[in-house]
Design a protein around this motif. Structure first.
Motif, PDB file in Angstrom:
ATOM      1  N   SER A 261       0.904  -1.176  -0.038  1.00 32.31           N
ATOM      2  CA  SER A 261       0.002   0.201  -0.209  1.00 32.31           C
ATOM      3  C   SER A 261       0.879   1.697   0.162  1.00 32.31           C
ATOM      4  O   SER A 261       0.608   2.722  -0.729  1.00 32.31           O
ATOM      5  N   TYR A 281      -4.902   0.621   5.432  1.00 34.01           N
ATOM      6  CA  TYR A 281      -5.091  -1.030   4.714  1.00 34.01           C
ATOM      7  C   TYR A 281      -5.142  -1.642   5.520  1.00 34.01           C
ATOM      8  O   TYR A 281      -5.694  -0.977   7.415  1.00 34.01           O
ATOM      9  N   VAL A 290      -6.891  -2.176   0.481  1.00 35.04           N
ATOM     10  CA  VAL A 290      -6.557  -0.864   0.253  1.00 35.04           C
ATOM     11  C   VAL A 290      -6.856   1.109  -0.153  1.00 35.04           C
ATOM     12  O   VAL A 290      -7.774   0.502  -1.134  1.00 35.04           O
ATOM     13  N   ILE A 332      -8.075  -3.065  -3.749  1.00 34.09           N
ATOM     14  CA  ILE A 332      -7.289  -1.928  -3.878  1.00 34.09           C
ATOM     15  C   ILE A 332      -8.261  -0.714  -4.045  1.00 34.09           C
ATOM     16  O   ILE A 332      -9.149  -0.632  -5.755  1.00 34.09           O
TER      17      ILE A 332
END
Length: 347
Positions: A261, A281, A290, A332
């Motif tokens: 991250s 995260y 994340v 993410i």
């Protein structure tokens, strides 16, 4: 109507000469051979334009910095490659300041607003003189690398007092660490012992040894008993031992995604195009999450979103990154100011 093309305005402002262009052409040919081909490809002409502005300009304007930040491609670099740390913003600035003859205490960054703080030890110089020596050099480096949205702080590092008995405490801690590693290894847990499982709190006769115990180990009582016996045998100045259990697999995954991250965040922080405001995260039930937070009120243009997605995907396919990801499932996301996602990459 007045032209709003920043490149055209900047070219007129800089008044590039034929001699400057020839000098640039030589510079580009030299640097192209020194860099990895994958960093250029279709971006060669963009890099050339940026270098042209930087080499021929007698100053570094905010307009120039903004242009550089928007046209430089995103390159996400792993923190560790082939077992060695990779250069990054903080390490490069650390080296730059040292080359100017200053002893560096630390270089760090903080988000929202993106702030770069360089802490130095002043010996034969004043803080005012140090700022005069360093600010323009640091600013030039930042502009050349696309950082146009930051605050720079150059501060004097405080002298750290040496507490009486601190050396003795450190020696005690080193001995405890060795004891813990040896005892864990004797029970067949040498791999677990590679992690920092021992700690100390308090000082002198009131010092307490803390042990992080992986929760999959069945011989917890026996291991702790052996550690206590060895501490007593070596007559270490320790009052007692405290034990906390944890899930080793979860911690390992958490540590890996801390680096992943950070790699993604660091590649875009301090650049006004992306307006990054923070990073968080979490690992839950084996899934890594994340969240890259921004100060954007609306999503970036589609072209820039594709650039982010491309850069992240390329980073995720690197051998170093794959080694960190392993078989983890992950999500993410890049978030707007209101928390809504505008980029999502999952596996």
């Amino acid at each position: 109507m007045k032209s709003t093309d920043p490149f055209k305005e900047l070219e007129e402002q800089l008044k590039v000469t034929d001699e400057s262009k020839e000098h640039l052409r030589s510079k580009i040919m030299q640097s192209t051979n020194a860099k990895k081909k994958r960093h250029f490809k279709k971006y060669v002409w963009i890099a050339a334009a940026c270098i042209l502005f930087l080499i021929t300009s007698p100053f570094y304007s905010t307009t120039m910095a903004s242009i550089v930040a928007k046209v430089l491609p995103i390159t996400i670099t792993p923190q560790i490659s082939d077992g060695e740390p990779n250069p990054n913003l903080t390490s490069d600035l650390f080296t730059l300041v040292e080359k100017k003859g200053y002893r560096v205490s630390s270089v760090g960054t903080t988000p929202s607003p993106f702030t770069i703080e360089v802490s130095i030890h002043l010996e034969d110089s004043t803080l005012k003189q140090a700022k005069e020596d360093l600010e323009s050099k640091i600013t030039s480096y930042l502009y050349e690398n696309g950082y146009d949205d930051y605050e720079l702080k150059i501060t004097e590092a405080p002298e750290i007092p040496t507490h009486e008995g601190s050396d003795g405490l450190n020696k005690e801690y080193d001995k405890v660490r060795e004891i813990v590693k040896e005892v864990f290894g004797s029970y067949g847990y040498a791999k677990e012992a590679e992690y920092e499982l021992a700690g100390m709190k308090g000082t002198g006769a009131s010092a307490i040894v803390t042990i992080d115990m992986p929760d999959h180990i069945d011989e917890t009582k026996e291991i702790i008993a052996d550690i206590k016996k060895e501490i007593e045998r070596q007559e270490l100045d320790v009052k007692g031992v405290e034990v906390d259990t944890f899930n080793l697999k979860h911690r390992q995954q958490d540590n890996r995604w801390s680096m992943i991250s950070s790699d993604i965040y660091d590649a875009m922080a301090g650049k006004s195009t992306y307006q990054l405001a923070g990073l968080s995260y979490r690992v839950k039930d084996g899934h890594s999450y994340v969240w890259i937070k921004t100060d954007l009120d609306k999503p970036l243009p589609q072209e820039q979103i594709k650039e982010i997605e491309k850069a992240v995907q390329e980073y995720l396919t690197l051998a170093e990154t794959k080694e960190q990801i392993r078989d983890d499932e992950f999500t993410i996301e890049f978030l707007l100011r209101d928390g809504k996602s505008f980029v999502e990459i999952t596996d």
